[in-house]
Enzyme design. Structure first.
Site, short mmCIF file in Angstrom:
data_model
loop_
_atom_site.label_atom_id
_atom_site.label_comp_id
_atom_site.label_asym_id
_atom_site.label_seq_id
_atom_site.Cartn_x
_atom_site.Cartn_y
_atom_site.Cartn_z
N LYS A 1 0.85 -1.20 0.00
CA LYS A 1 0.00 0.00 0.00
C LYS A 1 0.88 1.24 0.00
O LYS A 1 1.83 1.33 0.80
CB LYS A 1 -0.86 0.02 1.27
CG LYS A 1 -1.81 -1.16 1.38
CD LYS A 1 -3.18 -0.81 0.88
CE LYS A 1 -4.13 -1.98 1.03
NZ LYS A 1 -5.31 -1.83 0.16
N ASP B 1 -0.49 -0.30 -4.42
CA ASP B 1 -1.89 0.09 -4.30
C ASP B 1 -2.00 1.43 -3.58
O ASP B 1 -1.70 1.52 -2.39
CB ASP B 1 -2.68 -0.98 -3.53
CG ASP B 1 -4.17 -0.71 -3.54
OD1 ASP B 1 -4.60 0.32 -4.12
OD2 ASP B 1 -4.93 -1.52 -2.97
N GLU C 1 -2.18 0.25 -8.57
CA GLU C 1 -3.63 0.15 -8.41
C GLU C 1 -4.20 1.50 -7.96
O GLU C 1 -3.70 2.10 -7.01
CB GLU C 1 -3.86 -0.91 -7.32
CG GLU C 1 -5.17 -1.62 -7.36
CD GLU C 1 -5.14 -2.80 -6.38
OE1 GLU C 1 -4.25 -3.68 -6.48
OE2 GLU C 1 -6.00 -2.83 -5.50
N ASP D 1 -9.60 -0.19 -8.99
CA ASP D 1 -10.19 -0.96 -7.89
C ASP D 1 -11.39 -0.19 -7.33
O ASP D 1 -12.54 -0.51 -7.62
CB ASP D 1 -9.12 -1.22 -6.83
CG ASP D 1 -9.63 -2.06 -5.68
OD1 ASP D 1 -10.78 -2.49 -5.72
OD2 ASP D 1 -8.87 -2.29 -4.71
N LYS E 1 -13.15 -7.35 -6.49
CA LYS E 1 -13.42 -7.80 -5.12
C LYS E 1 -14.77 -8.49 -5.19
O LYS E 1 -15.81 -7.91 -4.87
CB LYS E 1 -13.44 -6.61 -4.17
CG LYS E 1 -12.07 -5.99 -3.89
CD LYS E 1 -12.21 -4.85 -2.91
CE LYS E 1 -10.89 -4.51 -2.22
NZ LYS E 1 -9.82 -4.14 -3.10
MG LIG Z 1 -6.93 -1.83 -4.02
#
Ligand SMILES: [Mg+2]
Length: 331
Positions: free
Chosen positions: A144, A173, A201, A226, A250
């Site tokens: 992240k 991400d 992402e 995302d 997801k």
């Molecule tokens: Mg993500």
């Protein structure tokens, strides 16, 4: 959703503390909450499903999912129709999986560790955390970004890339947390790492579609959406507006898996199936879905699944592949 016989419906809620608080752009996440669904038919066949909401990604809350499950009759009558609102995508997923599992004997085998990306801790902790995950077979890591100043994080990235073995791939991400200037810094830097960054992402927020599209044309590092595509309708909109980059799916909060498969059958897209920290029941549904989507999308890149999240959850029996035992834990 319809079914042709009388079913017994039961559900049990769960709550799991993360081993380590998950720091994201949305704040600190300390517990995973969800609901296990169980349906039993007249012949004693059982189907388990899982509702794993993620409200800050636009799904219902745990309380809304529980309210829905509470009003579903315990005896589902013959040929009745179970109406689930589109505002309850995690419930839609859970019920479709449970009803599908009633008649599904064989699940796709668990995949080898190198078919899953592993989530690294946020920030500088990633610099040492990767090695244990590499040792158990992971080759793709996710990190992240957007939680510290760009210059600081880019320096960490350089150190991380020096330490990672050459066969390793990294997914970044940003959770929509960069501004345009920062996104240019990141992508420019990633382009110089000769394809060791698999993708970045959601560098910009979901309302920056035109800017995201421009970035995807300007840089060779692929961009994945995302937060922009948390519902199937959003995914379709982005596809028809011309997004040909990667889509992070997801699935557990995207609603009906069969509607997703239907769309992919007609519109070949580049996808990454991603976890929202499910138990073994949701996780198996994602593996089955990923295998089915791969056969529907034979020419799409084979991307590893974003399911390497188990090391974040406790040994509480909810990752047990014996689902009856998992269910009994929740009494
Ligand atoms: Mg993500």
């Amino acid at each position: 959703m319809s079914y042709k016989q009388s079913l017994l419906f039961e559900f049990r809620a769960y709550q799991r503390p993360f081993r380590q608080t998950l720091n994201t752009r949305y704040g600190a996440w300390t517990h995973r909450e969800g609901i296990i669904l169980k349906v039993t038919d007249g012949q004693g066949r059982i189907g388990f499903g899982e509702v794993a909401p993620l409200p800050w990604f636009g799904s219902e809350t745990q309380a809304q999912a529980l309210a829905f499950c509470t009003q579903v009759p315990q005896r589902l009558s013959l040929c009745s129709e179970l109406a689930i609102l589109s505002t309850l995508p995690a419930c839609t997923f859970g019920f479709e999986v449970a009803l599908g599992n009633l008649t599904r004997d064989i699940h796709c085998a668990d995949l080898k560790t190198d078919r899953y990306s592993a989530l690294l801790p946020t920030g500088q902790a990633a610099l040492s955390a990767w090695s244990g995950l590499w040792a158990i077979g992971h080759r793709t890591f996710k990190w992240k970004i957007g939680v510290a100043p760009v210059a600081v994080e880019l320096a960490w990235l350089s150190q991380l890339m020096e330490r990672l073995p050459l066969g390793a791939k990294l997914r970044l991400d940003a959770n929509g947390g960069l501004d345009e200037l920062a996104a240019h810094h990141w992508l420019d830097h990633c382009d110089r790492l000769s394809h060791r960054i698999e993708f970045i992402e959601q560098p910009l927020p979901p309302d920056s579609f035109k800017e995201l599209l421009k970035l995807s044309h300007r840089y060779s590092t692929p961009i994945a959406l995302d937060e922009s595509v948390t519902t199937l309708d959003q995914l379709k909109t982005h596809y028809f507006r011309g997004w040909r980059g990667i889509y992070v799916i997801k699935a557990a909060i995207m609603g009906s898996p069969s509607r997703l498969k239907q769309f992919c059958r007609d519109h070949p897209i580049d996808i990454v199936i991603s976890s929202v920290f499910e138990t073994d029941i949701g996780r198996q549904a994602l593996i089955d879905l990923a295998v089915e989507l791969q056969s529907l999308l034979p020419n799409a890149p084979r991307r590893v699944l974003g399911l390497g999240t188990q090391q974040w959850l406790p040994n509480d029996g909810l990752d047990d592949p014996d689902w009856e035992a998992l269910w009994q834990r929740l009494t």
